[in-house]
Motif scaffolding. Structure first.
Motif, PDB file in Angstrom:
ATOM      1  N   ASN A 140       8.167   0.978   4.051  1.00 50.90           N
ATOM      2  CA  ASN A 140       8.236   0.006   2.895  1.00 50.90           C
ATOM      3  C   ASN A 140       7.826  -1.329   3.496  1.00 50.90           C
ATOM      4  O   ASN A 140       7.591  -2.393   2.876  1.00 50.90           O
ATOM      5  CB  ASN A 140       9.683  -0.400   2.335  1.00 50.90           C
ATOM      6  N   GLU A 166       2.548   5.341  -3.922  1.00 51.13           N
ATOM      7  CA  GLU A 166       3.029   4.049  -3.255  1.00 51.13           C
ATOM      8  C   GLU A 166       3.185   4.254  -1.746  1.00 51.13           C
ATOM      9  O   GLU A 166       2.768   3.659  -1.126  1.00 51.13           O
ATOM     10  CB  GLU A 166       4.246   3.723  -3.773  1.00 51.13           C
ATOM     11  N   CYS A 167       3.742   5.597  -1.343  1.00 49.72           N
ATOM     12  CA  CYS A 167       4.191   5.702   0.154  1.00 49.72           C
ATOM     13  C   CYS A 167       2.765   6.083   0.794  1.00 49.72           C
ATOM     14  O   CYS A 167       2.620   5.308   1.933  1.00 49.72           O
ATOM     15  CB  CYS A 167       5.034   7.181   0.067  1.00 49.72           C
ATOM     16  N   LYS A 170       0.947   2.588   1.429  1.00 45.93           N
ATOM     17  CA  LYS A 170       1.660   1.706   2.403  1.00 45.93           C
ATOM     18  C   LYS A 170       1.443   2.416   3.839  1.00 45.93           C
ATOM     19  O   LYS A 170       1.012   1.756   4.514  1.00 45.93           O
ATOM     20  CB  LYS A 170       3.138   1.524   2.160  1.00 45.93           C
TER      21      LYS A 170
END
Length: 240
Positions: A140, A166-167, A170
């Motif tokens: 995150n 999202e993971c 990132k």
């Protein structure tokens, strides 16, 4: 998600006669046995990864998986195959490799090739046992890393903990921060569902080699690379 330090159970039940030796409940005995087994696993793993020379064919003792952290360790064949690839890609003894959220791979690299310079970026602080090779990593905060890591690694291997867009996005930011622009070899181990995103974000293609885990997972896992591995790793599987 942060792992708390495991502590020995302390719910000791004493008998009514204080002069008698203390006894443990069956629940406490089971918990104590589990704790001691885990501590022994940590000791065994440290001893094995500290050796100066090792041969393939021997399993590496690993800390127990924590499903709350989405931890699933590779099986021996997968770990040894990827470790061999990392070693083959490093051009000289001073070249650096980094494992993002794949402690199994780190342990096998140090077991088979103890002289390789490799860092482990990992959220689980149990792996602080690896000393200066360990750096705390939270996907995150993809760029919250030491300054000296910027564009420093010739080989970058990542296994995002979750199969979400999202993971992966990132973790891709982290990869871009760590890799040497235009020169680094990048390997990504993740679910087949991430195939299109891996190509879009990182220009990666899937290989014929299929990663497997010690705990059988329902999701099909794949190995992606940003370079053509030739005959290694089963080669690229390019769409016709």
């Amino acid at each position: 998600m942060e792992e708390e330090q495991v502590k020995p159970p302390n719910d000791i039940a004493f008998t009514e006669d204080d002069d008698d030796p203390p006894t443990l409940s069956s629940h406490t005995l089971a918990a104590l046995k589990e704790f001691l087994q885990q501590q022994q696993t940590i000791t065994d793993q440290t001893a094995q990864t500290d050796g100066e020379g090792s041969e393939t064919g021997e399993k590496v003792a690993l800390i127990a998986e924590d499903w709350r952290l989405s931890q699933f360790w590779y099986d021996q064949l997968t770990a040894e195959t990827v470790a061999s690839e990392v070693h083959a890609l490093l051009s000289n003894p001073s070249s650096l490799a980094v494992c993002i959220a794949c402690p199994t791979l780190y342990a096998y690299i140090k077991k088979i090739y103890p002289s390789v310079n490799v860092q482990l970026l990992e959220y689980d602080k149990r792996f602080e046992q690896y000393g200066s090779d360990f750096t705390f990593y939270d996907y995150n905060k993809p760029e919250d890393l030491p300054d000296q890591f910027k564009h420093a690694f010739q080989v970058v291997v990542a296994d995002p903990p979750y199969l979400s867009q999202e993971c992966l996005e990132k973790v891709a930011q982290t990869i871009s921060l760590l890799a040497i622009p235009g020169k680094s070899y990048v390997l990504l181990l993740t679910g087949d569902v991430q195939k299109d995103r891996a190509a879009e974000l990182l220009g990666m293609h899937s290989c014929g080699f299929r990663p497997q885990h010690s705990s059988k997972l329902g999701n099909e896992f794949r190995l992606f690379t940003n370079y053509d591995p030739g005959m290694r790793l089963g080669g690229w599987e390019l769409e016709k």
